[in-house]
Design a protein around this motif. Structure first.
Motif, short mmCIF file in Angstrom:
data_model
loop_
_atom_site.label_atom_id
_atom_site.label_comp_id
_atom_site.label_asym_id
_atom_site.label_seq_id
_atom_site.Cartn_x
_atom_site.Cartn_y
_atom_site.Cartn_z
N LYS A 1 47.30 75.74 49.43
CA LYS A 1 46.37 75.45 48.25
C LYS A 1 46.98 75.62 46.94
N LYS B 1 30.76 80.73 46.49
CA LYS B 1 30.36 79.50 46.07
C LYS B 1 29.84 79.26 44.59
N TYR C 1 32.15 77.62 42.55
CA TYR C 1 32.17 76.18 42.52
C TYR C 1 30.96 75.71 41.72
N LYS D 1 30.68 72.76 38.70
CA LYS D 1 30.19 71.41 38.74
C LYS D 1 28.94 71.38 37.36
N ASP E 1 38.85 84.19 48.55
CA ASP E 1 37.64 83.40 48.70
C ASP E 1 36.93 82.73 47.56
N THR F 1 39.47 79.79 46.78
CA THR F 1 38.96 78.59 47.51
C THR F 1 38.08 77.69 46.91
N TRP F 2 37.10 78.25 46.52
CA TRP F 2 36.00 77.21 45.99
C TRP F 2 36.38 76.82 44.59
N HIS G 1 39.53 76.31 43.87
CA HIS G 1 40.38 75.01 44.19
C HIS G 1 39.76 73.59 44.33
N LYS G 2 38.65 73.83 45.30
CA LYS G 2 37.64 72.64 45.80
C LYS G 2 37.44 71.89 44.71
N ALA G 3 36.58 72.92 43.55
CA ALA G 3 36.08 72.43 42.38
C ALA G 3 36.98 71.59 41.57
N GLU H 1 39.91 70.20 42.60
CA GLU H 1 40.44 68.89 43.45
C GLU H 1 39.26 67.91 43.11
N GLU H 2 37.89 68.29 42.86
CA GLU H 2 36.88 67.46 42.63
C GLU H 2 36.70 67.08 41.22
#
Ligand code: BG6
Length: 459
Positions: free
Chosen positions: A2, A341, A344, A348, A391, A394-395, A397-399, A401-402
């Motif tokens: 990641k 989460k 994240y 958002k 952890d 990881t969340w 990173h996802k955000a 990427e979005e």
């Protein structure tokens, strides 16, 4: 792997009163913390005040070398108003100028970007005697203090923050009795919050007038508000909690105005703060370049179970009850829910409702009481902290990427530090502090983050 965006800020955060020590040395005057400890030491865990904290005032050079070992490319601390301008206004303390110049220059020499915050819960006692944030004279004094800091250090510091968690002195000092001056009075709390925002805006205005090529922001503790259920009463309860604890500060510093729902609610209950003509124009000028977000735990809310008595003191809790979700994941060493989460969800909200403003995680971390029990052969084996950070990252990173505009991750904190009325109860550092000897030892998590920073990510 990641991987995080190029030039991602890896580092940590602390504050002057929690790390420096030397709390009445070299001309520093008492802050409310020195005063409160002197008058009521029993209000502090194990009766320990901040006189020594983690001795950063003496050990700054070695400590900055340790930051380098952890792979820091950025580090946040604060300037102590009562050290820099001991009388709150007027003469500037030359020893304080030397100290902060040394710290800033040493950080830069190690290629660690200094992130400097101006106020971390530490009102000078002489300013509290004048009424603290209830007083407009104190707001003006803060604006001058802020300008002084920009003039002294703004040639090198490119990331400034006016306040850390400005809602906490409101809650602690004027609603829930965990900070000095221990007042319980919503209307006064609202005035303190409003004046803090005016002070923030005045600092932003001063910074922009000086035309430095840096950024100015604020650090807010955002706790996403989750309703117990989709029942309209639970949804309303959660929304109101969100107005009080998140949007009350987030909206003014990003949109220049308070949330309409909050204003309507306070108007209805005759709890609006005292204001001065022209305040709304000043608020509009406090919109930040950069937002720091502190995230530890979510807030879960449900509709109040019982109707409140007509004479009940006005409190945010008139409108919601805390909801303890069955089987929630807990940090048993601190008593806070862990909900990765949440990071994240904040991303958002910022992306969708706040124009995707530039932001970073300015604090996240895991407090552990009695962490010594995890010491094996001289090192704290804090696998739980590694897991916690991983952890959350990881969340995050996802955000990213979005499309989230998140620029970095700072842990609370660098070296275990003194924490207000909790004193040294909860340990948070990448580095362990031996309170008796002041010896610093890198924890297992500190070795781990050095690798994460080196590779700009993790597997
Ligand atoms: C954050 C503050 O809210 O929480 C820090 O910005 C504080 O100053 C940290 O030390 C941890 O708090 P506690 O109560 O767990 O020691």
């Amino acid at each position: 792997m990641k991987l995080f965006p190029e030039n991602f800020w890896w580092g940590s955060a602390t504050s002057a009163p929690q790390s420096e020590g030397a709390s009445l040395q070299d001309g520093k005057s008492p802050s409310i913390w020195d005063h409160w400890f002197k008058t009521e030491p029993n209000r502090f865990h194990n009766n320990v005040g901040c006189a020594d904290a983690s001795t950063f005032y003496d050990n700054w050079k070695d400590d900055i070398a340790l930051m380098k070992q952890l792979g820091h490319n950025s580090f946040r601390t604060s300037i102590s108003w009562s050290r820099l301008i001991p009388n709150g206004t007027g003469e500037v303390n030359p020893k304080a100028i030397d100290f902060y110049n040394n710290v800033i220059n040493e950080l830069i020499a190690h290629e660690i970007e200094p992130f400097i915050n101006l106020f971390h819960f530490d009102m000078p006692m002489c300013m509290q005697d004048k009424g603290g944030w209830e007083s407009r004279e104190v707001v003006e004094a803060y604006a001058v203090y802020a300008k002084t800091c920009f003039e002294l250090f703004g040639d090198r510091v490119k990331h400034w923050f006016t306040f850390n968690e400005p809602i906490v002195p409101v809650e602690g000092g004027y609603l829930y009795d965990f900070h000095y001056p221990n007042i319980v009075d919503f209307k006064r709390a609202a005035t303190v919050a409003h004046n803090t925002l005016i002070a923030h805006s005045k600092a932003v205005i001063a910074y922009r007038e000086l035309k430095f090529d840096g950024k100015i922001g604020i650090i807010l503790n955002l706790t996403p508000s989750y309703p117990r259920s989709q029942n309209p009463a639970d949804l309303k309860a959660s929304e109101i909690a969100d107005w009080f604890f998140n949007r009350s500060f987030l909206d003014p510093v990003t949109k220049g105005q308070y949330p309409t729902g909050l204003v309507e609610l306070l108007t209805e209950h005759k709890q609006l703060p005292e204001t001065v003509e022209g305040d709304s124009t000043i608020l509009k000028q406090g919109i930040v370049d950069l937002l720091g977000v502190n995230f530890y735990a979510p807030r879960r809310a449900q509709a109040p179970k019982y109707a409140r008595h007509a004479d009940a003191i006005f409190m945010p809790e008139l409108f919601f009850d805390d909801y303890v979700m069955p089987n929630r994941k807990m940090n048993p060493h601190r008593g806070w829910e862990i909900y990765e989460k949440g990071i994240y969800d904040i991303a958002k909200i910022i992306q969708n409702e706040y124009d995707n403003i530039e932001w970073f995680i300015a604090e996240n971390g895991m407090g552990v009481e009695g962490e010594e029990k995890f010491n094996i052969d001289g090192q704290i084996q804090d696998d739980y902290r590694i897991e916690f950070v991983k952890d959350h990252l990881t969340w995050l990173h996802k955000a990213i990427e979005e499309g989230a505009n998140c620029r970095g991750y700072h842990l609370w904190t660098f070296i275990d530090c003194w924490s207000w009325a909790n004193s040294y109860k909860n340990r948070y550092g990448w580095i362990a502090l031996d309170l008796k000897t002041q010896k610093r030892t890198i924890k297992k998590s500190g070795e781990w983050i050095a690798q994460v920073s080196k590779y700009n990510g993790f597997e």
